[in-house]
Design a protein around this motif. Structure first.
Motif, PDB file in Angstrom:
ATOM      1  N   VAL A   1       0.821  -1.217   0.000  1.00  0.00           N
ATOM      2  CA  VAL A   1       0.000   0.000   0.000  1.00  0.00           C
ATOM      3  C   VAL A   1       0.854   1.267   0.000  1.00  0.00           C
ATOM      4  O   VAL A   1       0.506   2.277  -0.612  1.00  0.00           O
ATOM      5  N   ASN A   2       2.032   1.192   0.640  1.00  0.00           N
ATOM      6  CA  ASN A   2       2.901   2.370   0.694  1.00  0.00           C
ATOM      7  C   ASN A   2       3.549   2.646  -0.662  1.00  0.00           C
ATOM      8  O   ASN A   2       3.647   3.787  -1.101  1.00  0.00           O
TER       9      ASN A   2
ATOM     10  N   ASN B   1      -5.550   8.585  -0.737  1.00  0.00           N
ATOM     11  CA  ASN B   1      -5.270   8.150   0.635  1.00  0.00           C
ATOM     12  C   ASN B   1      -3.847   8.501   1.052  1.00  0.00           C
ATOM     13  O   ASN B   1      -3.610   8.919   2.189  1.00  0.00           O
TER      14      ASN B   1
ATOM     15  N   TYR C   1      -0.561  10.612   4.437  1.00  0.00           N
ATOM     16  CA  TYR C   1       0.500   9.861   5.120  1.00  0.00           C
ATOM     17  C   TYR C   1       1.903  10.160   4.585  1.00  0.00           C
ATOM     18  O   TYR C   1       2.865   9.512   4.956  1.00  0.00           O
TER      19      TYR C   1
ATOM     20  N   PRO D   1       4.104   6.134   2.570  1.00  0.00           N
ATOM     21  CA  PRO D   1       4.330   6.681   1.226  1.00  0.00           C
ATOM     22  C   PRO D   1       5.270   7.885   1.273  1.00  0.00           C
ATOM     23  O   PRO D   1       5.299   8.602   2.267  1.00  0.00           O
TER      24      PRO D   1
HETATM   25  C1  NAG Z   1      -3.892   4.698   3.551  1.00  0.00           C
HETATM   26  O1  NAG Z   1      -2.490   4.752   3.504  1.00  0.00           O
HETATM   27  C2  NAG Z   1      -1.800   4.274   4.629  1.00  0.00           C
HETATM   28  C3  NAG Z   1      -0.329   4.493   4.429  1.00  0.00           C
HETATM   29  O2  NAG Z   1       0.129   3.950   3.230  1.00  0.00           O
HETATM   30  C4  NAG Z   1      -2.133   2.844   4.887  1.00  0.00           C
HETATM   31  O3  NAG Z   1      -1.527   2.366   6.048  1.00  0.00           O
HETATM   32  C5  NAG Z   1      -3.614   2.657   4.953  1.00  0.00           C
HETATM   33  O4  NAG Z   1      -3.955   1.291   5.051  1.00  0.00           O
HETATM   34  C6  NAG Z   1      -4.316   3.267   3.760  1.00  0.00           C
HETATM   35  N1  NAG Z   1      -5.728   3.193   3.894  1.00  0.00           N
HETATM   36  C7  NAG Z   1      -6.488   2.721   2.920  1.00  0.00           C
HETATM   37  C8  NAG Z   1      -7.966   2.712   3.213  1.00  0.00           C
HETATM   38  O5  NAG Z   1      -6.022   2.290   1.867  1.00  0.00           O
END
Ligand code: NAG
Ligand code: FAD
Length: 655
Positions: free
Chosen positions: A52-53, A102, A106, A121
């Motif tokens: 995700v990052n 998102n 962060y 990120p």
């Molecule tokens: C949003 O980004 C953060 C940092 O990358 C992550 O930890 C989080 O799960 C993300 N939330 C969603 C809903 O994707």
């Protein structure tokens, strides 16, 4: 294990260059320099595309660095494709957008030490990002240039075909030409003669030479690259990479040209009025250039791979293997195409040629499915399918599918087919067309897949509801027909599939125009339709070896003579003189040597001058050197200063 996985990753990223979205590539390359906690994973790419990052960083980079919404959307789509291709991870465009949104909350600044493992990120350092943006701008510009170089090589043929189409239309409807008469005559005199190079005319060689020059220039020029480049920061490798792309894309641009020139239902035959034999000649030429470009492409990437991650890494990749298949298939096809092989085993050649043509399409499909350029491959599929559909239509609609016919084995040299006309015959057929025949006859059942071209004769002498084909007995299928068991009259019934019509059409002539025919052996069949259409005042020379030929065509010759054609038959067989009837001796002469065609051309020219004929049309169709002898004589006797003009019209369509 880890090293192999890493090498695999390196090899893969290097090979699958990003030449679609400069923005997406710049962002991915920028973000890739950091450590994303995937180094220990054995599925590096999949790990990254599900991190995700990492995804948040890339998507946010795209969102913040894009210059327009269009560019940003395109980059998002590109990311989804990359994820699928490299990591086999399915991501939707909406998800990439969500990652970008998102991540905003962060973001952290990029670390000073790139080996620091990141768990959130990162934002983009504008100053550091410039080189990434510029690097991919350069690469994209190269691809853009290359695409146009490729199209230029397609436009070459398009321009030529448009000119030929206009010329054909002008001539057909108004007997006019794009070229002034003197230029036309000069071209005929100096460019039409056949050379010793594969029997090509000087005009062919000029066209091919210009094309080769264009191809070489397009492949060789304009590789200026400036460093630093984050994609490949080495002039040698970067240039190799760009040459690899250039040659590959040029080769791709030539594929549809090579395919369309090779098919039976080539639409340009109708538009330009040129026979398929001419297109087959250029089909070979274009296919050769295309294969050489493919070879350069393969060689360059091989050199690249050896110096990069090593051949073994690349050889494990699907697209690499299919690329090898494609190049090898091309050269196998070229290797099995020389005339001596075709003459020895035409059917084997043909079947293999078609099968390999399809294998090549499959290979290119898998070679490119992840990269793009699929449009070129779709075009090959479209061309191949189009040809098959039209054939199917011609066989089962125009010629009503399976047809029962009578074959008459005249003697050991000739078979005569009497084919009842289909209901639609007169709608679609023009005089002088040819058809392709497949035989469905139990004793020779195994030849059903073959399809042989023959000229049809719609003779006004015989009944109006059938067409006639005279087939010279050779070694293959015609040899087998000659040996079939027949009834006492030499007849045998069988079923056929007929694919046609192809080619055909006759010219009409005015007062100041003269028709002269020069035929050898069965080549006469190809000239008869033109003479039926305008028999009055025409001259027809026919050289043949045996008297039997005259017997079965006697009715047709009488028909022409009764309508004012000066028929002159020469039998090159002194033994047979005694059997000539008085009637036949009026137009048949027995000669010991092969007659000199130049003399006939000279005679036509002199008579034309005497009777005020401005245009003399020399129709010819004969074996071996006969047509070339006529052509040579026409070229030599063309006098640019004279108002009179000789027109050479070969009806010999063999390739
Ligand atoms: C949003 O980004 C953060 C940092 O990358 C992550 O930890 C989080 O799960 C993300 N939330 C969603 C809903 O994707
Ligand atoms: C447009 C056109 C019109 C023709 N009209 C006539 C005609 O009216 N009368 C006639 O006797 N012959 C005609 N021919 C030639 C005829 O097609 C061949 O003689 C015949 O196909 C030979 O068959 P085979 O198996 O007995 O030949 P083989 O002895 O196996 O081969 C002899 C040669 O025929 C040619 N040939 C064989 N099969 C094919 C094929 N499927 N497609 C194209 N060429 C092939 C090849 O050049 C080969 O080298 C024509 C050819 C063309 C291209």
């Amino acid at each position: 294990m880890k090293i192999v996985a890493l090498l695999w990753l390196v090899g893969f990223t290097a090979a699958v260059t990003i030449v679609d979205s400069g923005l997406a590539s710049a962002c991915m390359y920028y973000i890739n320099q950091f450590e994303w906690d995937c180094a220990t994973s054995s599925h590096g790419s999949a790990c990254l595309f599900t991190n995700v990052n990492y995804m948040g960083s890339v998507a946010h980079c795209i969102m913040s660095e894009g210059n327009s919404q269009g560019e940003i959307d395109h980059a998002y789509v590109h990311i989804t494709k990359r994820a699928m291709l490299k990591g086999n991870v399915e991501v939707l465009v909406a998800q990439v957008e969500a990652y970008a949104e998102n991540a905003t909350a962060y973001l952290r600044a990029p670390p000073t030490n790139v080996s620091e493992v990141l768990y959130s990120p990162v934002s983009v350092d504008e100053a550091a990002f410039v080189v990434y943006r510029e690097s991919f701008k350069q690469i994209l510009h190269h691809v853009f240039k290359t695409t146009w170089f490729g199209w230029g090589l397609v436009f070459f043929w398009l321009v030529l075909l448009v000119l030929l189409t206009v010329e054909n239309a002008l001539w057909t409807f108004w007997h006019a030409s794009l070229m002034p008469a003197t230029v036309g005559k000069a071209v005929q005199k100096h460019l039409l003669p056949v050379t010793f190079v594969f029997g090509l005319s000087r005009l062919d060689l000029v066209i091919m030479a210009v094309y080769v020059v264009q191809t070489v220039v397009c492949t060789a020029v304009s590789y200026t690259v400036s460093l630093p480049n984050v994609y490949i920061n080495d002039v040698y490798f970067l240039t190799l990479d760009l040459i690899g792309y250039r040659s590959g894309i040029i080769s791709f641009s030539l594929m549809p040209v090579a395919y369309i020139f090779g098919i039976r239902n080539n639409p340009f035959c109708i538009l330009t009025g040129l026979p398929q034999a001419v297109f087959i000649k250029y089909h070979k030429f274009v296919a050769l250039i295309m294969s050489l470009e493919a070879l350069v492409h393969s060689a360059v990437w091989t050199a690249y791979a050896i110096h990069d991650a090593g051949l073994t890494v690349y050889q494990a990749l699907n697209y690499w293997q299919w690329g090898i298949v494609g190049t090898v298939v091309l050269f196998v096809m070229i290797g099995q195409s020389p005339r001596f092989i075709r003459n020895h085993m035409y059917e084997t050649f043909l079947v293999l040629h078609k099968v390999l043509g399809c294998v090549f399409i499959v290979a290119m499909w898998y070679h490119c499915i992840g990269f793009g350029w699929m449009g070129w491959i779709y075009s090959l599929i479209a061309i191949t399918v189009y040809d098959r559909v039209v054939r199917f239509f011609k066989i089962f609609f125009i010629n009503r599918g399976y047809t029962q016919i009578t074959v008459n084995v005249v003697d050991d040299k000739i078979c005569k087919f009497v084919i009842p006309k289909s209901e639609l015959h007169d709608v679609f057929y023009k005089p002088g067309s040819h058809i392709y025949i497949s035989f469905y006859h139990t004793p020779i059942w195994y030849t059903f897949y073959q399809s042989h071209p023959f000229t049809i004769i719609s003779s006004p002498v015989t009944s109006g509801d059938s067409i006639i084909v005279y087939a010279r007995i050779k070694k293959g299928i015609t040899g087998k027909l000659g040996k079939l068991k027949t009834d006492s009259c030499g007849n045998v019934e069988m079923w056929l599939l007929i694919d046609g019509p192809y080619g055909g059409g006759v010219e009409t002539f005015g007062e100041s125009e003269q028709l002269v025919g020069i035929a050898g052996g069965l080549g006469l069949s190809a000239l008869l339709p033109q003479f039926y259409a305008s028999p009055k005042g025409a001259v027809l020379h026919w050289v043949t070896r045996n008297l039997a030929d005259i017997d079965y065509l006697a009715a047709d010759l009488d028909y022409l003579r009764a309508r004012g054609t000066d028929v002159r038959v020469y039998v090159t067989n002194t033994l047979e003189k005694s059997v000539l009837t008085e009637e036949k001796l009026k137009y048949v002469s027995v000669v010991s040597d092969r007659p000199d065609v130049d003399q006939w051309v000279a005679e036509a020219q002199a008579e034309g001058l005497a009777f005020n004929k401005k245009d003399i049309y020399l129709y010819c169709c004969g074996p071996g050197h006969m047509d070339n002898d006529v052509l040579k004589s026409v070229c030599e006797r063309t006098d640019i200063a004279l108002a009179q003009r000789l027109h050479y019209r070969s009806q010999n369509f063999q390739w």
